[in-house]
Design a protein around this motif. Structure first.
Motif, PDB file in Angstrom:
ATOM      1  N   PRO A 139      81.499  16.429  72.559  1.00  0.00           N
ATOM      2  CA  PRO A 139      81.057  16.393  71.156  1.00  0.00           C
ATOM      3  C   PRO A 139      81.851  15.403  70.317  1.00  0.00           C
ATOM      4  CG  PRO A 139      81.266  18.657  71.922  1.00  0.00           C
ATOM      5  CD  PRO A 139      81.875  17.785  72.987  1.00  0.00           C
ATOM      6  N   SER A 140      81.166  14.798  69.369  1.00  0.00           N
ATOM      7  CA  SER A 140      81.783  13.843  68.461  1.00  0.00           C
ATOM      8  C   SER A 140      81.514  14.281  67.027  1.00  0.00           C
ATOM      9  CB  SER A 140      81.217  12.444  68.712  1.00  0.00           C
ATOM     10  OG  SER A 140      81.830  11.485  67.889  1.00  0.00           O
ATOM     11  N   LYS A 141      82.086  13.542  66.084  1.00  0.00           N
ATOM     12  CA  LYS A 141      81.822  13.748  64.663  1.00  0.00           C
ATOM     13  C   LYS A 141      81.293  12.441  64.083  1.00  0.00           C
ATOM     14  CE  LYS A 141      85.533  17.176  64.112  1.00  0.00           C
ATOM     15  NZ  LYS A 141      86.787  17.521  63.380  1.00  0.00           N
ATOM     16  N   LEU A 142      80.410  12.551  63.104  1.00  0.00           N
ATOM     17  CA  LEU A 142      79.792  11.357  62.536  1.00  0.00           C
ATOM     18  C   LEU A 142      80.639  10.801  61.398  1.00  0.00           C
ATOM     19  CD1 LEU A 142      77.247   9.570  62.766  1.00  0.00           C
ATOM     20  CD2 LEU A 142      76.298  10.866  60.866  1.00  0.00           C
ATOM     21  N   ASP A 199      69.158  12.960  61.462  1.00  0.00           N
ATOM     22  CA  ASP A 199      68.139  13.222  62.480  1.00  0.00           C
ATOM     23  C   ASP A 199      68.559  12.680  63.838  1.00  0.00           C
ATOM     24  OD1 ASP A 199      66.430  14.493  60.666  1.00  0.00           O
ATOM     25  OD2 ASP A 199      65.442  12.605  60.130  1.00  0.00           O
ATOM     26  N   ASP A 200      68.983  11.416  63.870  1.00  0.00           N
ATOM     27  CA  ASP A 200      69.295  10.770  65.145  1.00  0.00           C
ATOM     28  C   ASP A 200      70.568  11.295  65.788  1.00  0.00           C
ATOM     29  OD1 ASP A 200      67.106   9.298  64.350  1.00  0.00           O
ATOM     30  OD2 ASP A 200      67.983   7.354  64.858  1.00  0.00           O
ATOM     31  N   PHE A 201      71.510  11.722  64.968  1.00  0.00           N
ATOM     32  CA  PHE A 201      72.798  12.208  65.483  1.00  0.00           C
ATOM     33  C   PHE A 201      73.108  13.596  64.930  1.00  0.00           C
ATOM     34  CE2 PHE A 201      73.154   7.505  65.191  1.00  0.00           C
ATOM     35  CZ  PHE A 201      73.133   7.230  66.560  1.00  0.00           C
ATOM     36  N   ALA A 202      72.097  14.453  64.981  1.00  0.00           N
ATOM     37  CA  ALA A 202      72.248  15.817  64.433  1.00  0.00           C
ATOM     38  C   ALA A 202      73.381  16.566  65.113  1.00  0.00           C
ATOM     39  CB  ALA A 202      70.932  16.576  64.589  1.00  0.00           C
ATOM     40  N   TYR A 247      77.816  14.071  49.336  1.00  0.00           N
ATOM     41  CA  TYR A 247      77.111  13.705  50.557  1.00  0.00           C
ATOM     42  C   TYR A 247      78.027  13.629  51.770  1.00  0.00           C
ATOM     43  CZ  TYR A 247      73.255  12.617  47.432  1.00  0.00           C
ATOM     44  OH  TYR A 247      72.247  12.712  46.487  1.00  0.00           O
ATOM     45  N   ILE A 248      79.312  13.767  51.544  1.00  0.00           N
ATOM     46  CA  ILE A 248      80.265  13.716  52.649  1.00  0.00           C
ATOM     47  C   ILE A 248      81.165  14.941  52.626  1.00  0.00           C
ATOM     48  CG2 ILE A 248      80.253  11.205  52.819  1.00  0.00           C
ATOM     49  CD1 ILE A 248      82.900  11.169  51.266  1.00  0.00           C
ATOM     50  N   LYS A 249      81.649  15.308  53.804  1.00  0.00           N
ATOM     51  CA  LYS A 249      82.553  16.453  53.920  1.00  0.00           C
ATOM     52  C   LYS A 249      83.959  16.078  53.475  1.00  0.00           C
ATOM     53  CE  LYS A 249      84.337  19.804  57.250  1.00  0.00           C
ATOM     54  NZ  LYS A 249      84.340  20.227  58.678  1.00  0.00           N
ATOM     55  N   ALA A 250      84.399  14.886  53.846  1.00  0.00           N
ATOM     56  CA  ALA A 250      85.724  14.391  53.476  1.00  0.00           C
ATOM     57  C   ALA A 250      85.712  12.876  53.609  1.00  0.00           C
ATOM     58  CB  ALA A 250      86.814  14.992  54.358  1.00  0.00           C
ATOM     59  N   GLY A 251      86.630  12.212  52.897  1.00  0.00           N
ATOM     60  CA  GLY A 251      86.665  10.761  52.944  1.00  0.00           C
ATOM     61  C   GLY A 251      88.067  10.207  52.868  1.00  0.00           C
ATOM     62  N   ALA A 309      76.454  18.220  63.065  1.00  0.00           N
ATOM     63  CA  ALA A 309      76.706  19.663  63.196  1.00  0.00           C
ATOM     64  C   ALA A 309      78.106  19.924  63.727  1.00  0.00           C
ATOM     65  CB  ALA A 309      75.660  20.277  64.120  1.00  0.00           C
ATOM     66  N   ASN A 310      78.549  19.121  64.685  1.00  0.00           N
ATOM     67  CA  ASN A 310      79.877  19.324  65.264  1.00  0.00           C
ATOM     68  C   ASN A 310      80.980  19.140  64.236  1.00  0.00           C
ATOM     69  OD1 ASN A 310      81.719  19.673  67.589  1.00  0.00           O
ATOM     70  ND2 ASN A 310      82.217  17.530  67.217  1.00  0.00           N
ATOM     71  N   GLY A 311      80.761  18.204  63.296  1.00  0.00           N
ATOM     72  CA  GLY A 311      81.772  17.964  62.267  1.00  0.00           C
ATOM     73  C   GLY A 311      81.566  18.799  61.021  1.00  0.00           C
ATOM     74  N   GLY A 312      80.471  19.543  60.966  1.00  0.00           N
ATOM     75  CA  GLY A 312      80.185  20.344  59.776  1.00  0.00           C
ATOM     76  C   GLY A 312      79.823  19.491  58.573  1.00  0.00           C
ATOM     77  N   GLY A 313      79.300  18.285  58.838  1.00  0.00           N
ATOM     78  CA  GLY A 313      78.954  17.345  57.772  1.00  0.00           C
ATOM     79  C   GLY A 313      79.283  15.930  58.200  1.00  0.00           C
ATOM     80  N   ILE A 314      79.180  15.009  57.263  1.00  0.00           N
ATOM     81  CA  ILE A 314      79.446  13.595  57.526  1.00  0.00           C
ATOM     82  C   ILE A 314      80.760  13.182  56.873  1.00  0.00           C
ATOM     83  CG2 ILE A 314      78.629  11.236  57.082  1.00  0.00           C
ATOM     84  CD1 ILE A 314      75.784  12.312  57.237  1.00  0.00           C
TER      85      ILE A 314
END
Length: 329
Positions: free
Chosen positions: A81-84, A180-183, A234-238, A187-192
């Motif tokens: 699993p990865s994170k986006l 959609d393409d990398f759902a 729109y992002i979980k963290a930055g 999901a693995n990261g709990g957001g983008i």
């Protein structure tokens, strides 16, 4: 965490040499302003450092949501699993080898990295994809070393077109398509997640906030009872490195945790704006981190070679800071 790759030597690029005689002294250590009268972008915002010899990008160019993007994936994805991670660049943009290599560095740390063309085929004059035939006057001005004011005008005119109302909808098209393409990665990261450099730093800050639609689309979407509709974050963290063009108002409504890589005496992210932002985030209980690097130029965090060992070390430390922040959230 692997040790980040840093530069081994730093000959000046031809572009930097060509502009030396035309720039004025900067208060930023090791940096020069783009041109006299232009304080919106620094030389490191618009000109790549030399790319380390023998290195090249390993990702791929494609499209998401109809927007050109560079995507770099971990070698073991999707088996592990990865994170986006959304990577937002400075003015050098999508086709910069250094920006693509920067994306690859985060991919090696386990992130699926999406780097969009925020400028949507409107590159800064003089960068990799700018075509001379589109506006030969700008190129001729650069070749002939004409007045600083002419170069400043070209850059400022381009920057004036890159408003949040124009750029954020482009980014959000990519975000929606990536969901959609990398759902699985979302999901693995709990957001983008997002990292932003220079111009992209401001965009990351805006994506981290709950903003009225006036910011995102240039028009108010109103509900008769609720008033102006707000959207985001729109992002979980930055994580943001040496942001440019940030205003005090950009911090309003921030909800997502943010880390800041800052440069001492940075006229492109001045003490007044930065101080206001740090105070606002802390008063509103938004988790944040501000770290200042001294004796380095604005833009030092972007991948590329430097001769000065201090800058090379700081570049590695900044990458570690941003990576640690993302991993912790």
């Amino acid at each position: 965490m692997t040790e980040p790759e840093v530069a081994t030597k730093a000959p000046e690029s031809d572009a930097m040499e060509d502009t030396k005689a035309e720039t004025t002294e900067s208060v930023i250590p090791g940096d020069t302003p783009v041109a006299q009268g232009s304080s919106s972008l620094g030389a490191h915002c618009v000109t790549d450092r030399p790319t380390p010899f023998g290195q090249g990008p390993s990702g791929e160019m494609t499209q998401l949501g109809g927007i050109d993007v560079y995507i770099s994936k971990p070698s073991d994805y999707p088996h592990i699993p990865s994170k986006l991670l959304l990577l937002l660049t400075g003015a050098t943009g999508l086709h910069s080898d250094n920006n693509q290599l920067q994306a690859d560095k985060f991919a090696k740390e386990g992130y699926l990295v999406v780097m969009p063309d925020m400028f949507n085929n409107d590159p800064l004059p003089g960068t990799a994809t700018y075509e001379e035939e589109k506006d030969p006057s700008y190129i001729e001005q650069l070749k002939m070393r004409l007045a600083d004011t002419a170069k400043s005008f070209a850059i400022d005119m381009w920057l004036a077109r890159q408003t949040p109302e124009k750029v954020l909808p482009i980014i959000l098209k990519v975000v929606e398509a990536a969901k959609d393409d990398f759902a699985d990665a979302v999901a693995n990261g709990g957001g983008i997640y997002s990292v932003g450099y220079c111009f992209g730093g401001r965009m990351t800050l805006l994506l981290a906030g709950e903003k009225p639609d006036t910011v995102l689309w240039g028009q108010a979407v109103k509900d008769e009872e609720a008033g102006v509709v707000k959207k985001g974050p729109y992002i979980k963290a930055g994580a943001i490195a040496h942001a440019t063009a940030v205003s005090r108002d950009d911090f309003t409504g921030t909800k997502s945790p943010l880390a800041f890589v800052c440069v001492e005496n940075d006229q492109l992210f001045d003490e007044e704006v930065r101080g206001h932002g740090e105070k606002y985030l802390k008063e509103n209980n938004i988790e944040c981190e501000f770290k200042t690097y001294s004796g380095v130029p604005h833009g030092f965090g972007v991948y590329g070679e430097y001769e000065d060992t201090k800058i090379k070390v700081a570049q590695a430390e900044a990458f570690d800071q941003m990576l640690a922040w993302l991993n912790a959230h």
